[in-house]
Write an enzyme that holds these catalytic residues in place. Structure first.
Site, PDB file in Angstrom:
ATOM      1  CG  ASP A  93       6.530 -33.015 -16.977  1.00 40.50           C
ATOM      2  OD1 ASP A  93       6.014 -32.949 -16.062  1.00 40.50           O
ATOM      3  OD2 ASP A  93       7.471 -32.333 -17.734  1.00 40.50           O
ATOM      4  CD  GLU A 130       9.251 -35.288 -15.268  1.00 36.39           C
ATOM      5  OE1 GLU A 130       9.586 -35.543 -16.392  1.00 36.39           O
ATOM      6  OE2 GLU A 130       9.878 -34.874 -14.255  1.00 36.39           O
TER       7      GLU A 130
END
Length: 274
Positions: free
Chosen positions: A7, A103
């Protein structure tokens, strides 16, 4: 199986700070046009210290931090950086799932045969990102036996950290993780679960699947698996992704347009932009 969840930290804001050095170390917010009321798309690490977060209105952000700097979003720039960090990951394995523009999930099971531990691979990925993207764009990496646990690990390690949940760590993780920490358990479901005495994933795992199915329908089976620390969702590599079935666009209406005719004009604008 070993899954990485990667992330990017304060993504849009950090991309802007990398591209424009004079913004580094300052509280910035990436939003729509700065001359109208809009919403926060991303806040820099410095802005987050004031409580500013994505989804908040720009006037709320200004109230929390009067010196905040608003930067118009630049989707082309962010997509370009995303393509660059995806190329880094794909150089390790094609088993990369694009979860969002910032992500990804990565199945590192085969790759890890060349590394002494998952941590060694995670550190190398961070080093490659720094070389390819710049020092101001960082990421957090969660490592676990499945996607559910890897994402939980990332949340605990933010920002710019690494957390490895080993199989033997799973029971403790389930005892400590609140149900709402799982993407897919929103406030309404969490509230219903709390009325059943379910607060953590470990609590959820103790509820019989048959009872959860009576209360939540077929979704009860998924909830039961999550409570056991099991994620039934397979990793879908980027080259297997289905073609997009829909597209969208959003825009915050200024107060001067918050009436029927203004709304009609807003809908027309969105249709044209999309």
């Amino acid at each position: 199986m070993t899954i990485f969840h990667i992330d990017m930290d304060s993504y849009f804001a950090s991309v802007e700070q990398q591209a424009r050095p004079w913004l580094r170390g300052k509280p910035i917010v990436v939003s729509g046009r700065p001359d109208i009321h809009s919403v926060v798309a991303a806040a820099s690490k410095e802005a987050k210290r004031y409580g500013i977060k994505a989804g908040m209105t720009t006037w709320e952000a200004k109230k929390l931090c009067p010196e905040v700097i608003f930067v118009p979003g630049d989707p082309d720039k962010y997509e370009s950086v995303t393509r660059r960090f995806l190329q880094v990951l794909i150089s390790y394995t094609p088993m990369v799932e694009v979860y969002s523009i910032e992500e990804v999930f990565l199945d590192a099971t085969e790759v890890l045969r060349r590394y002494p531990s998952p941590l060694a691979l995670a550190l190398e990925i961070k080093k490659k990102f720094r070389e390819e993207l710049g020092e101001w764009i960082t990421c957090t990496i969660g490592i676990a036996p499945n996607k559910l646990l890897a994402k939980l690990a990332t949340e605990e390690a933010k920002p710019n950290g690494i957390k490895w949940i080993k199989p033997e760590d799973v029971p403790e993780v389930l005892r400590n993780a609140p149900v709402e920490a799982v993407c897919g358990i929103g406030p309404r479901i969490a509230k219903r679960l709390s009325h059943m005495g379910v607060w953590t994933l470990a609590d959820l795992g103790k509820i019989p699947e048959a009872y959860l199915k009576r209360v939540f329908g077929v979704y009860g089976t998924v909830l039961h698996l999550w409570g056991m620390g099991v994620d039934p969702t397979p990793l879908k590599p980027y080259w297997q992704e289905e073609e997009e079935k829909s597209i969208g666009h959003s825009h915050a209406l200024p107060k001067s347009l918050r009436h029927p005719e203004g709304a009609r004009r807003g809908v027309y604008y969105l249709a044209v932009e999309t």
